[in-house]
Design an enzyme around this catalytic site. Structure first.
Site, PDB file in Angstrom:
ATOM      1  CE  LYS A   1     -43.578 -56.609   9.223  1.00  0.00           C
ATOM      2  NZ  LYS A   1     -42.849 -57.425   8.219  1.00  0.00           N
TER       3      LYS A   1
ATOM      4  CB  SER B   1     -43.987 -60.949   9.043  1.00  0.00           C
ATOM      5  OG  SER B   1     -43.079 -60.064   8.404  1.00  0.00           O
TER       6      SER B   1
ATOM      7  CB  SER C   1     -42.525 -60.333   5.312  1.00  0.00           C
ATOM      8  OG  SER C   1     -42.129 -61.512   5.970  1.00  0.00           O
TER       9      SER C   1
END
Length: 483
Positions: free
Chosen positions: A73, A148, A172
């Protein structure tokens, strides 16, 4: 052999047996990325991965994930590779160091294909607030991948990488995993070092794996769940997650909080999660209803605390030392104002302003202090529940993945979509999302398992038991739907 159909552990085993070369696996991932269009990556590092694959070919494979392509990420610092948090304000920032978990996985032979798209500064539940554009769901390109960690979940679901590392502040990892039909694990707070994780809300942030199976997630945790002196909240974790997966849940007590199965829950998700409960019951678990009335306070407490911490953490981004800077400013105040106004997206600005408000004089006691009190009460409520139950089973989301654009038009509704996930972060507990079915539109449904603090192995083992009985985690998006 279609390598993209393998789990991370299956591919790792094939590499160790010499049936697949690491560079062949890397190329298979890069070919899949080139053929997809869901915008799951911000930065590709294919050339570096291919070179790395050739270099490690002669090294001993000490990890079951040795040579398996993966991705990070984009809020995890990677030395020499752009780390943007999907924001304009960080520009082409290239960290001079790597996050602790990045170091650990690279030492174990991980081959990164790049940095994954996400909601800007991890603020969002749909993968749509990224400066680099929204992430589409591989099952239906008109739907969101969640957030996210939307890029991470989409990349794993589409077969672009065999596992990814995301972060989870209020759901997330688990929410996009549910939307994309993959397995995502938020470890106990402190189990994985936050050193090198660009903070959203420091008391809530936790990194963890997104993969195809609970066993894959366990193998990743074995590498990254190590105490780190550079993170003062880092814990000494026993480890041995993969070796501990027996699939035996006989006698395990599982509670179904009635507050999670009421009004607002899609009937198809309700049925799928209860089916998951029946599968675990058939394997010997004791499943019964329970009550956690404080769950209703999770979302308001979370958004007060997370936004307050964000307003403090993001104050460091001003365009002076690094990152993007607004042009034409004639004063320092003007530089700060214009850089932040133009550099931060609308959702990030909204949360910074909310956080500044609840921390301001006259409102601190009314909002922030009360949210802290609710958080402590919630911890106590979970601790009491785990005196009776070993695990809790709930939905991850109230509905399947929404259409792109729906949630951004109604931020409050987007916040409410975190109802099932944020309490786990507030209490610092381990939580896992596992695929448990599909709705009538062919979209994946996820079930959430939650355990007590440092009960990560119990959570993983229950998910593993479920996946030994079912094949939902092996379903893949295809031209005609699930394959």
């Amino acid at each position: 052999m279609d390598l993209t159909t393998l789990t991370a552990l299956e591919l790792g085993a094939a590499i160790r047996r010499g049936e697949v070369l690491p560079e062949e696996a890397v190329q298979a991932g890069l070919d899949t990325i080139a053929a997809q269009g869901q915008n799951s990556f911000i930065t590709l590092t294919g050339a570096q991965a291919l070179e790395g694959a050739r270099q490690i070919r002669s090294q001993p494979a000490e990890s079951p994930l040795f040579g398996v392509p993966m991705a990070w990420k984009d809020n995890l610092c990677t030395c020499g590779v752009k780390t943007s948090c999907a924001s304009r304000i960080l520009g082409d920032y290239t960290p001079p160091y790597s996050a602790a978990l990045v170091e650990r996985l690279e030492q174990a032979g991980a081959l990164s294909l790049g940095k994954l798209n996400m909601d800007e500064f991890a603020m969002g539940s749909t993968g749509e607030t990224s400066y680099y554009g929204p992430v589409a769901n591989p099952w239906d390109a008109s739907r969101t991948a969640g957030g996210s960690s939307g890029g991470a979940a989409a990349a794993v679901a589409a077969g672009e990488v065999w596992y990814a590392v995301g972060t989870d502040t209020g759901g997330s990892i688990r929410q996009p995993a549910a939307y994309c039909g993959v397995t995502g694990m938020k470890p106990t707070y402190g189990a994985v070092s936050r050193y090198g994780l660009i903070a959203y809300a420091s008391s809530l942030d936790q990194a963890g794996p997104i993969a195809r199976s609970a066993a894959d997630c366990a193998a990743v945790l074995d590498v990254i769940a190590v105490q780190d002196r550079r993170d003062s909240t880092s814990l000494a974790v026993k480890g041995g997650f993969l070796a501990g997966l027996t699939g035996d849940v006989r006698g395990v007590r599982i509670g179904l909080p009635v507050q999670c199965f009421g009004e607002g829950l899609d009937p198809q998700i309700h049925a799928a999660v209860l089916h998951a409960a029946e599968v675990l019951r058939a394997r010997g678990a004791r499943v019964e209803k329970c009550s956690l009335p404080l769950l209703a306070y999770g979302v308001p407490a979370y958004y007060i605390l997370a936004c307050a911490e964000a307003s403090s953490n993001l104050s460091r981004f001003d365009g002076v030392a690094y990152g993007w800077r607004a042009e034409g400013c004639t004063s320092l105040d003007g530089l700060y104002t214009q850089t932040r106004t133009q550099g931060f997206g609308q959702e990030v600005q909204r949360r910074i302003l909310l956080g500044t408000f609840v921390l301001s004089a006259g409102y601190y006691d009314a909002y922030y202090k009360k949210a802290l009190q609710v958080r402590e009460r919630m911890r106590q409520a979970y601790a009491a529940a785990f005196q009776t139950y070993d695990l809790l089973l709930t939905p991850v989301t109230a509905s399947a993945a929404p259409r792109l654009g729906e949630s951004l038009s109604d931020p409050l509704q987007m916040y409410l979509s975190d109802f099932y996930t944020v309490p786990v972060n507030l209490a610092g507990l381990p939580g896992l999302s596992m695929p448990c079915g599909f709705d009538n539109a062919g979209l994946p449904i996820g079930a959430q398992l939650t355990g007590p603090a440092l009960g990560d192995l119990a959570v993983l083992n229950a998910a593993h038991a479920f996946q030994l009985e079912t094949g939902y985690h092996r379903q893949r998006p295809g031209r005609g739907g699930a394959v």
